[in-house]
Design an enzyme around this catalytic site. Sequence first.
Site, PDB file in Angstrom:
ATOM      1  N   GLU A   1       0.839  -1.218   0.000  1.00 33.82           N
ATOM      2  CA  GLU A   1       0.000   0.000   0.000  1.00 33.82           C
ATOM      3  C   GLU A   1       0.865   1.256   0.000  1.00 33.82           C
ATOM      4  O   GLU A   1       0.527   2.254  -0.627  1.00 33.82           O
ATOM      5  CB  GLU A   1      -0.939   0.011   1.214  1.00 33.82           C
ATOM      6  CG  GLU A   1      -1.924  -1.146   1.262  1.00 33.82           C
ATOM      7  CD  GLU A   1      -2.756  -1.286   0.001  1.00 33.82           C
ATOM      8  OE1 GLU A   1      -3.170  -0.265  -0.552  1.00 33.82           O
ATOM      9  OE2 GLU A   1      -2.961  -2.431  -0.438  1.00 33.82           O
TER      10      GLU A   1
ATOM     11  N   TRP B   1       1.687   1.835  -3.452  1.00 31.03           N
ATOM     12  CA  TRP B   1       0.599   2.506  -4.204  1.00 31.03           C
ATOM     13  C   TRP B   1       0.719   4.019  -4.053  1.00 31.03           C
ATOM     14  O   TRP B   1       0.522   4.786  -4.990  1.00 31.03           O
ATOM     15  CB  TRP B   1      -0.785   2.070  -3.672  1.00 31.03           C
ATOM     16  CG  TRP B   1      -1.377   0.879  -4.373  1.00 31.03           C
ATOM     17  CD1 TRP B   1      -1.477  -0.372  -3.857  1.00 31.03           C
ATOM     18  CD2 TRP B   1      -1.952   0.840  -5.694  1.00 31.03           C
ATOM     19  NE1 TRP B   1      -2.087  -1.190  -4.784  1.00 31.03           N
ATOM     20  CE2 TRP B   1      -2.387  -0.476  -5.915  1.00 31.03           C
ATOM     21  CE3 TRP B   1      -2.137   1.776  -6.701  1.00 31.03           C
ATOM     22  CZ2 TRP B   1      -2.998  -0.879  -7.092  1.00 31.03           C
ATOM     23  CZ3 TRP B   1      -2.745   1.391  -7.887  1.00 31.03           C
ATOM     24  CH2 TRP B   1      -3.161   0.077  -8.075  1.00 31.03           C
TER      25      TRP B   1
ATOM     26  N   TRP C   1      -9.848   8.048  -7.715  1.00 34.96           N
ATOM     27  CA  TRP C   1     -11.052   8.373  -8.488  1.00 34.96           C
ATOM     28  C   TRP C   1     -10.925   7.931  -9.938  1.00 34.96           C
ATOM     29  O   TRP C   1     -11.868   7.365 -10.513  1.00 34.96           O
ATOM     30  CB  TRP C   1     -11.375   9.876  -8.389  1.00 34.96           C
ATOM     31  CG  TRP C   1     -12.161  10.136  -7.151  1.00 34.96           C
ATOM     32  CD1 TRP C   1     -11.674  10.543  -5.944  1.00 34.96           C
ATOM     33  CD2 TRP C   1     -13.561   9.895  -6.970  1.00 34.96           C
ATOM     34  NE1 TRP C   1     -12.697  10.589  -5.016  1.00 34.96           N
ATOM     35  CE2 TRP C   1     -13.861  10.208  -5.627  1.00 34.96           C
ATOM     36  CE3 TRP C   1     -14.594   9.459  -7.797  1.00 34.96           C
ATOM     37  CZ2 TRP C   1     -15.153  10.093  -5.092  1.00 34.96           C
ATOM     38  CZ3 TRP C   1     -15.880   9.345  -7.275  1.00 34.96           C
ATOM     39  CH2 TRP C   1     -16.148   9.651  -5.944  1.00 34.96           C
TER      40      TRP C   1
END
Length: 487
Positions: free
Chosen positions: A300, A303, A408
């Site tokens: 993560e 990311w 998004w």
Amino acid sequence: MRGKAAFRRGLVWLRNDLRVHDNTALHRAAASCAEFAVIFIACPKTWQDQDEGEPLVAFRMACLRELQESLAQRNIPLYFLELGEFGQVPAAMRQVVEKLGVDVLFANAEYPLNEQRRDGAVRDALKEIEVPVEYCTDRTLVPPGSVTTASGEAYKVFTPFKRAFISQFGGDSYQPLPAPRKRSGDEEWPAWLEVEGSHNLVQTIPGRLRGYKLDVDKRGTVLGWQPGEKAAARRLKAFSGIIDGYEDERDYPAIDGTSRLSPYLNSGAISVRQCAHMALDYNNDRWSGGSDGIACWLGELIWREFYTHLVVAYPRLCRHQPFKPETEGVAWSGDELAFRRWSLGETGVPIVDAAMRQLEQTGWMHNRLRMVVASFLTKNLLIDWRQGERYFMNKLVDADFASNNGGWQWAASTGTDAAPYFRVFNPYSQSKKFDRDGDFIRRYVPELQSVRGDEIHCPPRMSDYPPPICDVKETRKRAIEAFADLK
Ligand SMILES: Cc1cc2nc3c(=O)[nH]c(=O)nc-3n(C[C@H](O)[C@H](O)[C@H](O)COP(=O)(O)OP(=O)(O)OC[C@H]3O[C@@H](n4cnc5c(N)ncnc54)[C@H](O)[C@@H]3O)c2cc1C
């Protein structure tokens, strides 16, 4: 120290790196200047223009107040300057540097386009008076642009980026840097300065910031988040006790299975190096293998690196453009009423409503739910992802341009490494899978308190809870057609 220092007087410009430990710019100044001070510049107009909302700004200012105490204990002066916009910073910084007699400026690099332009303009303004500026790598583990394909291009897909990151930098130790030592206290810094176009530049003393845009409650928290470096360190320590279970628990919003460090990482109350160091230390320095929970959590952090690298490699992401230009042609519904019901958590789809109310009440939303509500908005309601992105920036205490834009665009299938357009989350299946007993839903949607069993995911008609805003099967079909039309 005085004789050996490379610079006589340094200035450290802190932004979203509000901590004394493991702060590269602060460390560089302590190591190379006989004397140094710190400055923070508030630009509320630009923050507002960039949709940085009250939770984010309040948390940032509360972290600054905590930092002010730590700096005061070390006899390091903190100057506080309020301007309106980024555009005013270069001229103001030049005045500050001249008036303080500073001969070097240090700051940790920031990567969205506006921040890069502001920093370039500051460098140019100080070049005219021959004061060097050093922007340090600090927000990410490695400098954006340093993980590339064999032909030197930026990766567009996460998994090969991750592989390359680990093979290039996986051996690095990420040892956190110590906090600067206490200064003697006999350095002479003026208490305040006149800076054209601003309120006075104030050398703050503990308590001075009290009241400045601080939306803190009685316990000193912002929407329940305790600000500052000490709170961040406590959270990291607490999370280290459960990190082994991360992979198994991280998808269940009713469980406290993730670190909840994002507000601290984004205001800089903790560094990503400190986080990586903790995890690597527990995993015998391995990025993959070892504990599944730790390896998954380290993934993560990668990311986060990936999305920051992307905004630098593709500046159009900072101009509200989709990564895939053809998706500019999607015929979004523009349904303002639906957008309003989504933002208020009144869609009649319990998991979506619970998530949106969690965001409103806590300034944070569980990652699984961010994906669910983003898919629901952009696919089922066919509302432009930019409206959701903006809403999140406004409401999140952990708002970060790169991660938010990446999240998004992923959900809307407009981004680099996006979900394929025909993959549309079914909110009811997500709800059954990740909030099986409905505990999370009941926590945030009191109207459904008494609903039992599977009905919690899709309740029967009720007087005080709305019917679903749409039919998820039909709207899924509509979204797929809208994207397929682009081909
Ligand atoms: C639509 C959408 C919007 C998002 N907006 C933001 C945002 O504004 N700010 C933000 O920090 N994250 C954002 N994320 C990513 C992610 O949801 C949060 O980082 C995470 O929920 C924070 O909780 P945590 O600290 O407990 O994370 P953990 O699961 O404990 O992860 C540790 C850290 O890794 C990083 N991280 C985890 N997941 C991601 C991810 N998918 N992308 C990038 N970094 C990640 C974060 O810094 C996080 O604090 C968004 C995701 C989506 C789908």
